[in-house]
Design an enzyme around this catalytic site. Structure first.
Site, PDB file in Angstrom:
ATOM      1  N   LEU A  69     -30.809 -18.179  -4.238  1.00  0.00           N
ATOM      2  CA  LEU A  69     -32.001 -18.900  -3.444  1.00  0.00           C
ATOM      3  C   LEU A  69     -31.705 -18.539  -1.875  1.00  0.00           C
ATOM      4  O   LEU A  69     -32.731 -18.376  -1.309  1.00  0.00           O
ATOM      5  CB  LEU A  69     -31.833 -20.393  -3.709  1.00  0.00           C
ATOM      6  CG  LEU A  69     -32.007 -20.928  -5.079  1.00  0.00           C
ATOM      7  CD1 LEU A  69     -31.569 -22.295  -4.914  1.00  0.00           C
ATOM      8  CD2 LEU A  69     -33.507 -20.657  -5.364  1.00  0.00           C
ATOM      9  N   GLY A 126     -38.111 -12.695  -1.438  1.00  0.00           N
ATOM     10  CA  GLY A 126     -39.756 -12.502  -1.717  1.00  0.00           C
ATOM     11  C   GLY A 126     -40.442 -13.865  -0.770  1.00  0.00           C
ATOM     12  O   GLY A 126     -39.757 -14.198   0.236  1.00  0.00           O
ATOM     13  N   HIS A 153       0.779  -1.187  -0.249  1.00  0.00           N
ATOM     14  CA  HIS A 153       0.093   0.071  -0.079  1.00  0.00           C
ATOM     15  C   HIS A 153       0.813   1.367   0.034  1.00  0.00           C
ATOM     16  O   HIS A 153       0.645   2.230  -0.822  1.00  0.00           O
ATOM     17  CB  HIS A 153      -0.808  -0.220   1.190  1.00  0.00           C
ATOM     18  CG  HIS A 153      -1.748   1.187   1.355  1.00  0.00           C
ATOM     19  ND1 HIS A 153      -2.357   1.935   2.680  1.00  0.00           N
ATOM     20  CD2 HIS A 153      -2.401   1.920   0.430  1.00  0.00           C
ATOM     21  CE1 HIS A 153      -3.038   2.771   2.510  1.00  0.00           C
ATOM     22  NE2 HIS A 153      -3.226   2.999   0.986  1.00  0.00           N
ATOM     23  N   LEU A 189     -31.216  -9.356   4.872  1.00  0.00           N
ATOM     24  CA  LEU A 189     -30.296 -10.572   4.537  1.00  0.00           C
ATOM     25  C   LEU A 189     -29.497 -10.390   3.194  1.00  0.00           C
ATOM     26  O   LEU A 189     -30.410 -10.092   2.379  1.00  0.00           O
ATOM     27  CB  LEU A 189     -31.074 -11.633   4.652  1.00  0.00           C
ATOM     28  CG  LEU A 189     -30.333 -13.043   4.706  1.00  0.00           C
ATOM     29  CD1 LEU A 189     -31.242 -14.109   5.481  1.00  0.00           C
ATOM     30  CD2 LEU A 189     -30.395 -13.748   3.111  1.00  0.00           C
ATOM     31  N   GLY A 248     -30.322 -15.891  -0.429  1.00  0.00           N
ATOM     32  CA  GLY A 248     -30.419 -14.317  -0.273  1.00  0.00           C
ATOM     33  C   GLY A 248     -31.788 -13.874  -0.879  1.00  0.00           C
ATOM     34  O   GLY A 248     -31.856 -12.531  -0.836  1.00  0.00           O
ATOM     35  N   HIS A 249     -32.716 -14.890  -1.441  1.00  0.00           N
ATOM     36  CA  HIS A 249     -34.188 -14.280  -1.752  1.00  0.00           C
ATOM     37  C   HIS A 249     -34.880 -13.530  -0.940  1.00  0.00           C
ATOM     38  O   HIS A 249     -34.759 -13.722   0.303  1.00  0.00           O
ATOM     39  CB  HIS A 249     -34.812 -15.427  -2.270  1.00  0.00           C
ATOM     40  CG  HIS A 249     -35.770 -14.919  -3.642  1.00  0.00           C
ATOM     41  ND1 HIS A 249     -36.916 -14.571  -3.037  1.00  0.00           N
ATOM     42  CD2 HIS A 249     -35.707 -15.135  -4.982  1.00  0.00           C
ATOM     43  CE1 HIS A 249     -37.824 -14.381  -4.434  1.00  0.00           C
ATOM     44  NE2 HIS A 249     -36.889 -14.704  -5.498  1.00  0.00           N
ATOM     45  N   LEU A 276     -29.178   6.142 -20.065  1.00  0.00           N
ATOM     46  CA  LEU A 276     -30.716   6.538 -20.235  1.00  0.00           C
ATOM     47  C   LEU A 276     -30.733   7.141 -18.714  1.00  0.00           C
ATOM     48  O   LEU A 276     -31.425   8.135 -18.777  1.00  0.00           O
ATOM     49  CB  LEU A 276     -31.531   5.509 -20.473  1.00  0.00           C
ATOM     50  CG  LEU A 276     -32.869   5.878 -20.256  1.00  0.00           C
ATOM     51  CD1 LEU A 276     -33.532   6.648 -21.423  1.00  0.00           C
ATOM     52  CD2 LEU A 276     -33.841   4.542 -20.241  1.00  0.00           C
ATOM     53  N   GLU A 330       2.242   1.946  -3.311  1.00  0.00           N
ATOM     54  CA  GLU A 330       1.196   2.391  -4.375  1.00  0.00           C
ATOM     55  C   GLU A 330       1.196   4.107  -4.316  1.00  0.00           C
ATOM     56  O   GLU A 330       1.174   4.707  -5.092  1.00  0.00           O
ATOM     57  CB  GLU A 330      -0.169   2.027  -4.026  1.00  0.00           C
ATOM     58  CG  GLU A 330      -1.278   2.267  -4.595  1.00  0.00           C
ATOM     59  CD  GLU A 330      -2.680   2.692  -3.619  1.00  0.00           C
ATOM     60  OE1 GLU A 330      -2.834   4.073  -3.387  1.00  0.00           O
ATOM     61  OE2 GLU A 330      -2.902   1.775  -3.184  1.00  0.00           O
TER      62      GLU A 330
END
Length: 995
Positions: free
Chosen positions: A331, A336, A105, A353, A333-334, A897, A108
């Site tokens: 699945l 719904g 670092h 979550l 992290g869904h 857009l 850099e």
């Protein structure tokens, strides 16, 4: 929320340029767009075999490898306003030597401070800034990445300066010693950052022999001479060991043709030495064998509660074409119906979550599930864990289905087909990194490719998500701790999990006979997948003039609707914006909080329904503001009316539960309590606005009012709010007038705007008193001191605002070079502007680990006084270059857009209906002369008695020095603000919406 899925936006379907496309199922998509699949096949066969790009990408690409083995990607974009370049070195903090943690670092940082050809420390940055550009770099675990952008005609000289970093850097001894302070300041600035603290604690419990476990930021302690000159020697050795052409990748994006770009790349980068270096690698496991399963408990600085599950997994990078972790993340992290999060919210244990790949390196990887806990959720860690492992078992049994994979694949294909450009500098930086991981031919497409459904591979990775292969992390203010992390001072505890706990979670995973919560199930097919992605026939308003303002389509009964059909980007997307304008929201602090409750509850109630829409590339937001509340929709236009209908129905019903209200109230209180725990300079910027804007309620006032608000009050407030509104709206994109009227009909079906409702005011900005300095001392618990000095313009005219903007462009680099690079006052050092409504002011900010705020102000005053002569002596050509660079930035055409829609809507919101405010600003800046800037500078900045507001905080290390200095600064010319900011009671104000 799922993570690990690279969702991108999309321009139009133009197959005129020969391209290769992904080997994907495009037949249905092409039928929607009206494109010929045979034509696509022909274009594919004629394309270069080198690079795969989106059919919508008009840029030309070429990849090559120089004789020194440096990988190069060239991008020709004749329409670009900005050129950009990036170099990625395939060695990061994983290459740090054990005796110099943070050296990569530090290296850099050092490359920016002079080369043999350009020895002045700020020469590179000054050239970039003077030509409308920006530059930066980052050091990650496996990569060090350097990048810049610049106005398109200055690419070659910028590349000349940039390439010298990798050929002949100086590592000047004086700057080696100075820049240690900058790295230390960067380290110090993160000491109270909970994310940085948690990451450092995580590293503290890893296998100490693994390079990831090392302290990677660097500090004065780790970056010190062991013997005279040893630090510089270590820098030189490290540069020789890893800065080799065979470990580097270069991306150059410019307006020039590919042949010319190739000449530039070869000219400037062929001299980079190839030292035949091997990529840093380790065979050490991430966790010491026998460590897991374990529990890590962390006490945060802020009021925050979370539960994180980290599972070590095999290296996943070789399987990027199959996306096994994306499949599982979708699945787990869904959000719904039937999802784990939905059930946890129902029980009152969680607010959010996320799931997906955690770390993904050449030598190790993890999969993570993170749960944002409620206060009650902290008491149910084992219950939450059992439900998580039940969900994993459910996925293993019922979830590894090809239709789910195909659904994800379809969305990736759509995102690729309608890919929109990103900014040149971000694009160059990300592609330079990607060149280290993927074949050049796939460098663009790797994130979109779903080559084949491989259930065996998915099950293999799912098999590592087990209770006995788990680091469980609980972050909560009340946890008991026994240890303190050495570098960031975070309190934590780490111990093996008692056998009974993971054993009980394992039971939840085993066998069909085990009773599972029936409310958990695999998500249903996504009803929001777009079915019509045709580009609609252009009507009269669909123009190719990008700055053509939207047309006022409706102006009646308290409703104004602006409309513009897209004629530029030609993609199946649209953006709908609506503001319900009312004076009720800003009438009192109580009303503003009730409005915030209202939108939070609406968003919370819609989350389960809207999450599939988000996955399908369709987004919405409901927000509150000082002049009312707003709704915005974006993404594929096909099913926007259905989503808007659901949003409006939820708003109108206001059917909120007491359980969710109580949880959201607790979260709002937590957010207010955390305000004073922000990074000092960020907090001070907020205080500047609090001091100047009226009305404005601070966190103390909001917390007092919030405590007294209950659900019944919010329920009673909603109909009052909805009965007292006017509507402003905009529809822009792949839509027709008929579509716009359909959306408006939905709005007026649920909402009842009225022309008799007065428009709410915009607000006021306090005029700082003349010949007085206003000081506000803010208490912030941090080791750093900070100052934000705001010097207000004398009026809110366009000419004054333009002058302040141009002056900021002139000052930015010399201010940084003097106070950061030369005087090493801190890591955060910047000069810029702070526009508030239509009032502008010059602003200088410093956050410092070594200097008290009164001394920081003296340093700023010294700089401003000394720079007066430098400004007068500045050559006319240098001033013209800075001015041209600023104008180039302002006159860049929106590339997406969304950017154009936001620009249209922003002007509507501030009442600029006929002219483009950005172009107006550019015109005003064009008219300014160097003499104008010198005159304003002498009157409003160089004079220490000029109108100014100084907001400051004292770090814990500087309290004694500050206390003594403050006693000496008290004078009749100073006004000290208290927490009530009673100066507003007698002050004059700028009125944004004055007649």
């Amino acid at each position: 929320m799922r993570s690990g899925f690279r969702r991108r936006c999309c321009p139009s379907c133009a197959f005129s340029a020969p391209v290769r496309v992904l080997g994907i199922t495009l037949l249905v998509l092409l039928a929607f767009t009206g494109c010929s699949y045979r034509a696509l096949e022909q274009a594919d066969s004629a394309a270069s075999s080198e690079l795969v790009k989106s059919p919508n990408d008009s840029r030309e690409y070429r990849s090559l490898v120089l004789a020194n083995q440096l990988k190069v990607l060239l991008i020709s974009d004749p329409g670009t306003d900005k050129a950009a370049a990036a170099v990625d070195v395939y060695a990061g903090s994983n290459s740090d030597p054990e005796d110099y943690p943070g050296l990569a670092h530090f290296l850099e940082h050092m490359l920016f401070l002079g080369t043999e050809k350009y020895p002045e420390a700020g020469a590179y940055q000054e050239y970039i800034a003077a030509h409308g550009g920006s530059n930066n770099a980052y050091t990650a675990y496996e990569n060090t990445n350097y990048y810049f952008d610049i106005e398109k005609n200055s690419l070659a000289p910028a590349l000349d300066r940039f390439s010298q970093f990798f050929i002949v850097p100086l590592f000047t001894p004086d700057y080696v010693d100075r820049e240690r302070n900058a790295v230390h300041s960067e380290y110090q600035s993160g000491l109270q950052n909970d994310g940085r603290r948690a990451y450092e604690v995580f590293k503290a419990v890893l296998n100490p022999a693994h390079p990831l476990a090392r302290f990677s930021v660097g500090s004065l302690e780790t970056l010190r001479d062991k013997t005279a000159g040893s630090l510089r020697r270590a820098l030189l050795d490290h540069y020789q060991a890893y800065y080799s052409a065979n470990l580097m990748s270069l991306v150059v994006l410019g307006a020039e043709p590919l042949d010319e770009l190739e000449v530039l790349a070869r000219k400037y980068f062929s001299a980079v030495e190839n030292r035949q270096v091997a990529v840093p690698a380790t065979s050490e496991p991430l966790f010491t064998p026998g460590t897991l399963p374990a529990l890590l408990q962390i006490k945060p600085v802020r009021q925050s509660r979370s539960l994180s599950y980290s599972f070590p997994i095999p290296v996943v990078k070789p399987y990027y074409r199959y996306k096994p972790l994306d499949f599982l993340a979708n699945l787990l992290g869904h959000e719904g119906e039937g999802s784990l999060l939905s059930l946890l919210k129902e029980k009152g244990w969680a607010n959010g979550l996320s799931a997906g790949g955690g770390m993904s390196y050449r030598d190790n990887a993890t999969f993570s599930v993170s749960v944002a806990l409620t206060e009650e959720g902290v008491n149910h860690v084992d219950d939450i864990s059992r439900l998580l492992f039940q969900t994993i078992a459910l996925i293993r049994r019922d979830g590894i289905k090809e239709w789910i994979f195909q659904e994800q694949k379809t969305m990736a294909e759509l995102a690729f087909l309608f890919q929109e450009p990103t900014s040149p500098v971000n694009y160059a930086s990300s592609l330079a990194s990607a060149l280290q991981e993927f074949p050049a031919a796939e460098v663009i497409t790797a994130g979109y490719t779903y080559e084949a459904f491989d259930p065996v591979l998915i099950r293999r990775f799912l098999g590592y998500l087990r209770p006995d292969n788990l680091l469980l992390t609980l972050t909560e203010p009340g946890v008991a701790t026994t240890r303190v992390e050495a570098n960031f001072g975070a309190a934590y505890d780490f111990a093996s999990l008692p056998v009974a706990r993971p054993a009980s979670w394992q039971t939840a995973m085993e066998g069909d006979a085990v009773e599972r919560d029936s409310r958990l199930h695999i998500p249903a097919p996504n009803i929001f997948l777009p079915e019509n992605i045709a580009i609609k026939a252009r009507q009269g308003m669909a123009t190719e003039d990008i700055y053509q303002k939207p047309r006022l389509l409706v102006d009646e009964n308290g409703v104004r609707l602006w409309f513009r059909q897209d004629g530029i980007f030609k993609l199946p997307r649209a953006n709908f914006y609506l503001t319900a304008l009312t004076s009720r929201v800003n009438a009192s602090v109580e009303n503003s909080l009730k409005a915030a409750f209202f939108v939070n509850l609406v968003n919370d109630q819609l989350r389960e329904y809207s999450y599939p829409a988000n996955l399908a590339g369709l987004y919405y937001g409901v927000n509150s503001g000082s002049r009312g509340f707003s709704i915005n929709l974006g993404g594929y236009d096909d099913k926007q009316p259905e989503l808007l209908d659901a949003v409006l129905k939820t708003i109108g019903a206001a059917d909120f539960t007491r359980e969710r209200f109580d949880i959201i109230k607790a979260e709002m209180l937590r957010g207010l309590e955390n305000a004073d725990r922000q990074t000092p300079y960020v907090r001070l910027f907020q205080k500047v606005q609090e001091a100047l804007i009226s009305p404005y309620w601070n966190e103390t006032e909001k917390m007092a009012a919030l405590a007294a608000i209950d659900l019944d009050q919010v329920r009673a407030f909603v109909p009052q709010l909805l009965a007292d509104i006017r509507i402003d709206a905009l529809y822009h994109g792949n839509v027709t007038e008929e579509d716009a009227r359909t959306m408006l009909a939905l709005v007026t079906h649920y909402l009842r705007p009225s022309a008799t409702v007065p428009l709410p005011p915009f607000g006021r900005v306090m005029k700082l008193p003349k010949e007085k300095k206003v000081i506000w001392d803010v208490e912030i618990e941090h080791t750093d001191s900070a100052i934000v000095m705001y010097q207000q313009g004398p009026d809110d005219s366009l000419a004054t605002r333009a002058t302040i903007n141009l002056l900021a462009a002139v000052l930015r680099t010399p201010f940084y070079d003097t106070l950061r690079t030369e005087r090493q006052l801190g890591y955060v050092v910047n000069a810029g502007t702070l526009p508030i409504l239509k009032t502008n002011g010059s602003v200088m900010v410093i956050e410092s680990p070594n200097t008290d705020p009164i001394a920081l102000e003296r340093h700023i005053d010294d700089f401003l006084r000394d720079y007066k002569q430098k400004l007068q002596a500045m050559p006319a050509a240098d001033f013209a270059a800075i001015k041209a660079g600023l104008l180039n930035n302002l006159l860049q055409k929106p590339q997406r857009l969304n950017a154009l829609s936001r620009r249209f809507w922003g002007d509507i919101q501030i009442g600029e209906y006929d002219a483009d405010s950005t172009l107006m600003m550019a015109e005003a800046i064009t008219a300014l002369t160097k003499a104008d800037i010198e005159k304003y500078y002498a009157t409003h900045l160089a004079d220490a008695d000029a109108v100014r507001l100084v907001v400051r905080s004292t770090g814990s290390a500087h309290e004694e020095v500050f206390t003594a200095a403050r006693e000496r600064e008290v004078s009749p010319g100073v006004i000290y603000l208290d927490a009530d900011n009673d100066l507003k009671d007698t002050a004059e104000f700028f009125y944004f919406d004055r007649p």
